[in-house]
Design a protein around this motif. Structure first.
Motif, PDB file in Angstrom:
ATOM      1  N   ALA A  40      95.883  39.635   3.056  1.00  0.00           N
ATOM      2  CA  ALA A  40      94.556  39.081   3.327  1.00  0.00           C
ATOM      3  C   ALA A  40      93.468  40.120   3.067  1.00  0.00           C
ATOM      4  CB  ALA A  40      94.481  38.586   4.766  1.00  0.00           C
ATOM      5  N   PHE A 110      87.571  35.542   5.990  1.00  0.00           N
ATOM      6  CA  PHE A 110      88.256  36.796   5.700  1.00  0.00           C
ATOM      7  C   PHE A 110      88.626  37.553   6.964  1.00  0.00           C
ATOM      8  CE2 PHE A 110      85.796  35.750   1.929  1.00  0.00           C
ATOM      9  CZ  PHE A 110      86.783  35.834   0.940  1.00  0.00           C
ATOM     10  N   THR A 124      90.331  31.648   9.965  1.00  0.00           N
ATOM     11  CA  THR A 124      90.575  33.070  10.229  1.00  0.00           C
ATOM     12  C   THR A 124      91.262  33.352  11.558  1.00  0.00           C
ATOM     13  OG1 THR A 124      88.185  33.052  10.683  1.00  0.00           O
ATOM     14  CG2 THR A 124      88.943  34.297   8.769  1.00  0.00           C
ATOM     15  N   MET A 127      94.843  33.244  10.934  1.00  0.00           N
ATOM     16  CA  MET A 127      95.141  34.355  10.028  1.00  0.00           C
ATOM     17  C   MET A 127      95.331  35.644  10.825  1.00  0.00           C
ATOM     18  SD  MET A 127      92.725  35.917   6.990  1.00  0.00           S
ATOM     19  CE  MET A 127      92.394  34.328   6.237  1.00  0.00           C
ATOM     20  N   LEU A 206      95.216  32.217   0.911  1.00  0.00           N
ATOM     21  CA  LEU A 206      94.450  33.452   0.794  1.00  0.00           C
ATOM     22  C   LEU A 206      93.794  33.555  -0.580  1.00  0.00           C
ATOM     23  CD1 LEU A 206      96.911  35.955   2.540  1.00  0.00           C
ATOM     24  CD2 LEU A 206      95.042  34.625   3.553  1.00  0.00           C
ATOM     25  N   THR A 210      89.663  33.456  -1.389  1.00  0.00           N
ATOM     26  CA  THR A 210      89.030  34.480  -2.217  1.00  0.00           C
ATOM     27  C   THR A 210      88.311  33.843  -3.402  1.00  0.00           C
ATOM     28  OG1 THR A 210      90.769  36.041  -1.601  1.00  0.00           O
ATOM     29  CG2 THR A 210      89.436  36.604  -3.516  1.00  0.00           C
TER      30      THR A 210
END
Length: 296
Positions: A40, A110, A124, A127, A206, A210
């Protein structure tokens, strides 16, 4: 080279993604070799090159060590989950951002930004949870629901194994998620929703996150990332829908006027695939919730 499972797209020759070395390296990793937190952060550097990777990896290690210490070596899944919840949501106060535009705020997509701000969304927060859990040695993986992510402890019954990271780690059953997020029958049957993902499949998310933050000057890279993502997880209903929208946008650009029909054809193919997988949109989820409230 990737396996070519995606539909053809005019933006890449022969359907091959021309990936930079750091992404090609990630995709070549076998399942046990994939470090979700590191992956990540490495991909986040595509958007913010100044990210101090060792600094953030050290933060993840510290959070994991604290959870391990709190669990006192217990192998009981619920003890491990409570330890993670305590460290992340109560001691450190990582929490859901209630702002109206929070879901569309790319800063919330992110890992480094949630570590900095302690604010995240359903993208997130799981994540972070999974990245810390992996370092602690706890088998916790991501799960898709329509317009939502949650975490699941593999090996527990789903009634106790689902962890809702936007609600400080509250347990929720599969039935609750299916009802609250209007999960379609097709989505369940295809595996697009409610299926425990492998870390390798999670790389798809991921990469998409991005790609969604890359500027117009990096359109080729955006498409390469998206195609690679859909090869990693061909059952990604939302990914197919979003890629269809990206192709549709290309069709409307003056520079692509001569190829507009081709772009629209590709958009239609990916949109069709999303429907076949049982894709449920954010609007459909919200409408379902309105109807549920009306019955209460």
């Amino acid at each position: 080279m990737l396996a070519g499972a995606h539909l053809a797209c005019p933006f890449t020759s022969a359907g091959e993604a021309n990936l930079p070395p750091h992404v090609a390296r990630l995709i070549k990793l076998k399942e046990p070799e994939i470090d979700v937190g590191e992956a990540a952060l490495v991909l986040a550097k595509d958007v913010r090159p100044s990210i101090d990777l060792p600094y953030y990896l050290a933060q993840l290690r510290d959070l994991a060590d604290r959870a391990i210490s709190l669990a006192m070596g217990s192998r009981d899944p619920e003890v491990q989950i409570r330890a993670l919840n305590t460290v992340l949501f109560f001691q450190e106060n990582y929490r859901y951002d209630p702002a109206p535009n929070a879901l569309d705020n790319t800063a919330h997509h992110f890992l480094d930004t949630i570590l900095d701000t302690k604010l995240g969304v359903c993208i997130t927060l799981p994540m972070l949870y999974i990245a810390v859990a992996q370092r602690a040695g706890y088998p916790i993986y991501p799960v898709h629901a329509p317009d939502h992510f949650f975490a699941r402890y593999r090996g527990l019954s789903f009634a106790r194994g689902n962890v809702e990271c936007t609600a400080r780690g509250k347990f929720q059953s599969d039935e609750d998620y299916i009802r609250r997020f209007a999960v379609s029958k097709k989505g369940l049957e295809s595996g697009a929703y409610m299926r425990t993902l492998k870390n390798r499949e999670y790389l798809s998310d991921l990469l998409q996150l991005t790609a969604g933050s890359l500027g117009k000057d990096r359109t080729q890279q955006k498409f390469d990332y998206w195609l690679a993502a859909l090869e990693l997880n061909p059952q990604h209903a939302l990914g197919h829908d979003q890629f269809a929208r990206l192709c549709e946008q290309q069709a409307g650009l003056p520079a692509n006027k001569a190829d507009a029909a081709g772009w629209k054809s590709y958009a239609a193919q990916y949109a069709k695939k999303a429907r076949e997988l049982g894709y449920v949109s954010r609007e459909e989820v919200m409408e379902s919730r309105k109807m549920m409230k009306g019955r209460e």
